[in-house]
Design an enzyme around this catalytic site. Structure first.
Site, PDB file in Angstrom:
ATOM      1  N   ASP A 156      23.847 -50.304 -49.435  1.00 60.89           N
ATOM      2  CA  ASP A 156      22.629 -49.664 -49.301  1.00 60.89           C
ATOM      3  C   ASP A 156      23.056 -48.100 -49.794  1.00 60.89           C
ATOM      4  OD1 ASP A 156      20.233 -48.524 -48.935  1.00 60.89           O
ATOM      5  OD2 ASP A 156      20.293 -48.776 -46.713  1.00 60.89           O
TER       6      ASP A 156
ATOM      7  N   ASP B 227      17.936 -49.910 -54.849  1.00 59.62           N
ATOM      8  CA  ASP B 227      19.100 -49.063 -54.075  1.00 59.62           C
ATOM      9  C   ASP B 227      19.831 -50.218 -53.297  1.00 59.62           C
ATOM     10  OD1 ASP B 227      17.077 -49.165 -52.634  1.00 59.62           O
ATOM     11  OD2 ASP B 227      17.259 -46.981 -51.736  1.00 59.62           O
ATOM     12  N   GLU B 228      19.157 -51.495 -52.817  1.00 61.69           N
ATOM     13  CA  GLU B 228      20.082 -52.229 -51.784  1.00 61.69           C
ATOM     14  C   GLU B 228      20.086 -53.643 -52.335  1.00 61.69           C
ATOM     15  OE1 GLU B 228      18.396 -52.664 -48.078  1.00 61.69           O
ATOM     16  OE2 GLU B 228      16.349 -52.111 -48.782  1.00 61.69           O
TER      17      GLU B 228
END
Length: 358
Positions: free
Chosen positions: A8, A103-104
């Site tokens: 993350d 983003d993860e």
């Protein structure tokens, strides 16, 4: 036992802006829509979070919490480009990658032979590579199952990692809040709490037949998760079924006009989120959701192959017809994504359509 890593990125959009514009570093920064047009916050720096600023918060309210907040518009193409860099780093260690957003992602490194197969060292290497090649920090969670890897990635933020081993898993889940289990929202948590169930340990000691009788199929999932069981594998070809945005209001509102005032910010944020799509997808429906102050909710949808702002306002009016005098606590809009790969869905002539709708 599998070895799952959840990566993350730390306050991703804001971190990219601080990397590219050093004058923002160390200051309360947010990426989002203008308060003049009732925008919402997409993400913010840790300095802003100290004031209570959060994602999906109305921009105007964020400025009340943090008058010195620096607000910048999103640069989605830049965020996409950096995300591709990060994805390439993942692929050096495994091909079993399940992106959740820009983003993860989940990574299954069970078969990775690098670092003698140590998931802890692999996660450290991935985070080190990301920092060296993008200038951004990432946090990681390592666990034998997916949902616990995601829980773990949040425990040593920012720029840290947390490991749950097969040996420590039983004790870890005993004290884990049920709110950390996917699918347990505020309403479900309140129902569970009324039964004296607040942690996974509470569920472990509770009557399984009664849980199944009260919660049906979800009761079975709850029993498994509370024991640290999650058989879901990594879906390398996972595709999102919908894109949406919602906001919980600072206080209940009651009129259609008040709800209409919230819509422009949601529409701006939805346009941003649609532009994040890794694959170009056509839409097949539009949806408006209202949650009332009695915790019940209603959704209205319309089948459509293109986004119409006017239609969102029509759906809102239809949803408000079900209000029955209740206050509105949450308002959300979304689009359903079709399986076919066509053009990225956009919201055309947004301001013109807003003027027509209002």
């Amino acid at each position: 036992m599998r070895k799952i890593i959840h990566i993350d990125m730390d306050c991703y959009f804001a971190a990219v802006e601080m990397r590219d514009f050093p004058e923002y570093r160390g200051k309360p920064l947010a990426v989002g829509g203008s308060s003049d047009r009732r925008g919402v916050i997409s993400t913010c720096s840790y300095e802003a979070r100290k004031f209570g600023v959060r994602s999906a918060m109305a921009t105007a309210y964020a400025f009340k919490l943090c008058p010195d907040l620096i607000l910048v518009p999103g640069r989605m193409q830049v965020y996409k480009d950096v995300s591709l860099q990060i994805r390439e780093i993942f692929s050096r260690y495994t091909q079993l990658i399940e992106p959740l957003s820009l983003d993860e992602a989940y990574l299954d490194v069970s078969e990775c032979q690098q670092y003698k197969g140590s998931a802890t060292l692999i996660a450290q290497a991935i985070r080190r590579d990301i920092l060296a090649e993008t200038g951004l920090t990432a946090s990681a969670g390592i666990a034998p199952v997916k949902f616990l890897a995601k829980v773990a990635s949040d425990l040593n933020k920012p720029n840290g990692q947390y490991v749950i081993t097969p040996e420590t898993l039983p004790e870890f889940v005993k004290t884990l809040s049920l709110r950390k289990i996917p699918g347990v929202g505020k309403v479900t948590a309140e129902k569970l709490s009324s039964l004296g169930l607040n942690t996974c340990g509470d569920v472990q000691a509770y009557s399984k037949p009664e849980l199944l009788a009260r919660f049906g199929k979800f009761g079975g999932v709850l029993i498994e998760r509370s024991q640290g069981i999650d058989e879901r594998g990594i879906s390398a070809d996972r595709e999102r079924k919908s894109v949406g945005v919602e906001t919980t209001l600072a206080k209940d509102i009651y009129s259609l006009e008040q709800c209409q005032q919230v819509m422009p910010g949601l529409i701006q944020e939805l346009a941003l989120r649609l532009s994040r799509s890794a694959k170009e997808r056509k839409i097949h429906k539009q949806v408006v959701k209202l949650k009332f102050n009695d915790f019940k909710q209603t959704t209205i949808e319309h089948r459509s192959d293109e986004v119409s702002i006017v239609m969102f306002y029509d759906l809102l009016a239809q949803a408000m017809a079900r209000q029955e005098g209740r206050g509105i606590r949450l308002l959300g809009i979304s689009v359903g994504l079709a399986d076919s790969i066509l053009a990225v869905p956009e919201i055309p002539n947004a301001q013109t359509q807003l003027d027509l709708a209002l």
